[in-house]
Design an enzyme around this catalytic site. Structure first.
Site, PDB file in Angstrom:
ATOM      1  N   GLU A 148      67.874  87.929 138.597  1.00  0.00           N
ATOM      2  CA  GLU A 148      67.094  89.061 139.072  1.00  0.00           C
ATOM      3  C   GLU A 148      65.602  88.849 138.815  1.00  0.00           C
ATOM      4  O   GLU A 148      64.764  89.175 139.658  1.00  0.00           O
ATOM      5  CB  GLU A 148      67.565  90.354 138.386  1.00  0.00           C
ATOM      6  CG  GLU A 148      68.956  90.822 138.794  1.00  0.00           C
ATOM      7  CD  GLU A 148      69.026  91.211 140.260  1.00  0.00           C
ATOM      8  OE1 GLU A 148      67.972  91.464 140.877  1.00  0.00           O
ATOM      9  OE2 GLU A 148      70.148  91.251 140.792  1.00  0.00           O
ATOM     10  N   CYS A 305      69.382  95.200 158.117  1.00  0.00           N
ATOM     11  CA  CYS A 305      68.424  96.310 158.219  1.00  0.00           C
ATOM     12  C   CYS A 305      67.097  95.866 157.618  1.00  0.00           C
ATOM     13  O   CYS A 305      66.627  96.408 156.616  1.00  0.00           O
ATOM     14  CB  CYS A 305      68.980  97.538 157.496  1.00  0.00           C
ATOM     15  SG  CYS A 305      68.126  99.076 157.898  1.00  0.00           S
ATOM     16  N   CYS A 312      71.145  96.935 164.549  1.00  0.00           N
ATOM     17  CA  CYS A 312      72.096  98.048 164.461  1.00  0.00           C
ATOM     18  C   CYS A 312      73.490  97.645 164.924  1.00  0.00           C
ATOM     19  O   CYS A 312      74.488  98.191 164.447  1.00  0.00           O
ATOM     20  CB  CYS A 312      71.589  99.238 165.272  1.00  0.00           C
ATOM     21  SG  CYS A 312      69.985  99.875 164.704  1.00  0.00           S
TER      22      CYS A 312
END
Length: 542
Positions: A148, A305, A312
């Site tokens: 991370e 997205c 979509c």
């Protein structure tokens, strides 16, 4: 406030029978948790949900009105034509409560009928499309923590290579804690934003000394006490490794959330967007698979997205996405740029530096930056100096005339609802950048310009201009906030002169050393050198 929120929750359930929530609300006990609207900034939703909630619960309405009047008049916002003006706090109230209109317990809707929730669809998509990464599938908090931190402001393709190398050198939190900071920066070298490496080292020592080498994965608050771990990283570790229902709120999650809810008028990097997503998405998460849920949203936001495109047709949430519905209804010009609002970034500062590479056939003279000298503090570099005169020379170029294709592109950009001035400014910025690149290429044929810029550097090494020659390459390195152009001058010396130059640099109060050219040029080669300085040495020694 909690009692009022629970009352409004019951009222909204009775008043609304709208569609699926963004993510599955598994576990009936979650319904007792209320969001404190006074602690969260608010966003736009349709007026009908507010009116339904207010009409069904007068007590809640009085509570909201008294809260709103004590706060003063709400801020003005842009609204679509035909939209009713709704006070800010009731809007957030309606958004918060509307998400509870489907009572999903054990994955079934009210009445016992089977229903595939949006959360189930998202997780099914993730199971079929998740990326293969070196740390995926692991619940080792150390590996997740390192991944991370490395992924912040860095492309995943780059992170994968460095992650494997890091784990080979520091396989456990104990080995990292025991290492010297200099060695940590050597292994990190090339990833940029070197303060992250220092925080990893400091955090590892805290875990070993204060937590007995055990990560407190069952508590986001406990994880946040570790140096260098913020709210996003803490939530990611707790969800993936501890099974905690915590949403790791980053740009991907905010973008997906705002589009799914059709929230207009907010930028993804705004405080309102972050606070709202943080408050509401804690209740969206699927408690049975919190780690996978967070990683699914990350993958969805980065692959489907995205900020530039909204695919979509490939999205598992498209059926109930309000932004898609607005687009199909003609109420929205485009999803990217409208939801969320296109972020207006401050122009990056431009700097020019002259770098003197004093080198023998096998070694190069290096000096170390002080620990308080910006983002590259503590790293080794060649002798260099910022040159405002060189910057002025580089920028002394007329931007080229705008090509015809740019004009067509700008008109098309405006046609889909974007601001004309913004489009023109973007084109002008590109034109100026191209003019600067042309000027950079001319620099190699201007030795007098570089000679003036190196007047202060050569004496520091005990050298004169007779040994210096310009390198026909200018290294450009771009950070998010600053673009740096590095003009290179090489001074060829023998081994004895190189050692003398290092001594002269030390006499000027600099920590100096003669390093192997091979170590300096290769990432992880045993020298804590920034990537931009590696590129400089490679260009100089080519």
């Amino acid at each position: 406030m909690r009692r009022a929120a629970r009352g409004a929750l019951r009222a909204c359930r009775m008043a609304s029978d709208s569609g699926s929530s963004l993510f599955s609300f598994e576990g009936a006990q979650k319904r007792s948790q209320a969001i404190d609207v006074d602690a969260v900034d608010v966003i736009d939703v349709d007026a009908s949900s507010v009116e339904a909630a207010e009409g069904a619960s007068k007590g809640v309405k009085r509570k909201l009105e008294s809260s709103s009047s004590s706060e003063g008049a709400p801020a003005k916002r842009k609204q679509r034509k035909g939209a009713a003006a709704v006070p800010l706090k009731p809007q957030l109230k309606a958004l918060t409560e509307r998400e509870w209109d489907v009572d999903t317990v054990g994955g079934r809707a009210r009445g016992g009928g089977a229903k595939r929730t949006a959360s189930e669809g998202l997780l099914a998509w993730y199971d079929a499309n998740k990326r293969t990464l070196p740390w995926r599938g692991s619940t080792d908090p150390y590996r997740i923590w390192v991944s991370e931190v490395m992924s912040q402001q860095t492309r995943l393709a780059t992170v994968e290579e460095y992650f494997v190398r890091w784990m080979n050198v520091f396989p456990t939190v104990e080995t990292l804690a025991a290492a010297e900071l200099e060695r940590v920066k050597e292994v990190w070298s090339g990833l940029g934003y070197y303060r992250r490496a220092a925080y990893l080292h400091q955090g590892a020592q805290y875990i070993v000394q204060q937590c007995r080498s055990v990560f407190p994965v069952d508590s986001v608050d406990a994880l946040r006490k570790i140096p260098g771990i913020g709210p996003y990283t803490a939530a990611a570790i707790a969800a993936i490794c501890g099974g905690v229902s915590a949403a790791a709120v980053d740009g991907n999650l905010i973008r997906v959330f705002l589009r799914y809810e059709g929230v207009e008028g907010l930028a993804a990097n705004s405080g309102k967007a972050f606070k709202t997503a943080s408050a509401v998405c804690q209740h969206y998460i699927a408690p049975s698979r919190p780690g996978d849920w967070n990683q699914a949203v990350m993958d969805l936001g980065s692959a489907v997205c995205t900020g530039q495109k909204a695919l979509c047709g490939e999205c598992p949430l498209a059926e109930h996405c309000k932004a898609k519905q607005l687009l199909e209804a003609g109420s929205l010009a485009a999803i990217p740029g409208c939801i969320p609002l296109k972020q207006v970034k401050a122009a990056a500062r431009v700097e020019c530096w002259v770098v003197l590479v004093v080198a023998s056939p096998t070694r190069v003279a290096m000096v170390r930056r002080g620990e308080s000298e910006g983002v590259l503090s503590g790293l080794w570099e060649c002798v260099n100096e910022r040159s405002d005169g060189l910057l002025a020379w580089l920028q002394d170029a007329e931007p080229a005339a705008e090509p015809a294709q740019n004009k067509k592109r700008r008109r098309a950009h405006v046609a889909i609802g974007n601001d004309a001035a913004e489009s023109t400014a973007a084109m002008e910025t590109r034109s100026a950048a191209k003019a600067l690149q042309r000027r950079l290429k001319e620099l190699a044929q201007q030795p007098s310009v570089l000679a003036t810029a190196t007047d202060k550097l050569l004496p520091q090494c005990g050298l004169d201009g007779s040994r210096a020659s310009p390198v026909p390459t200018v290294v450009t390195h771009k950070f998010s906030h600053i673009h740096t152009h590095l003009a290179i001058v090489r001074a060829d010396v023998d081994e004895a002169s190189l050692d003398a130059a290092v001594c002269r640099l030390a006499d000027h109060g600099r920590e100096a050393a003669a390093m192997s050219v091979e170590d300096v040029m290769s990432a992880g080669g045993g020298a804590a050198v920034s990537e931009q300085m590696r590129r400089v040495v490679r260009a100089a020694m080519a």
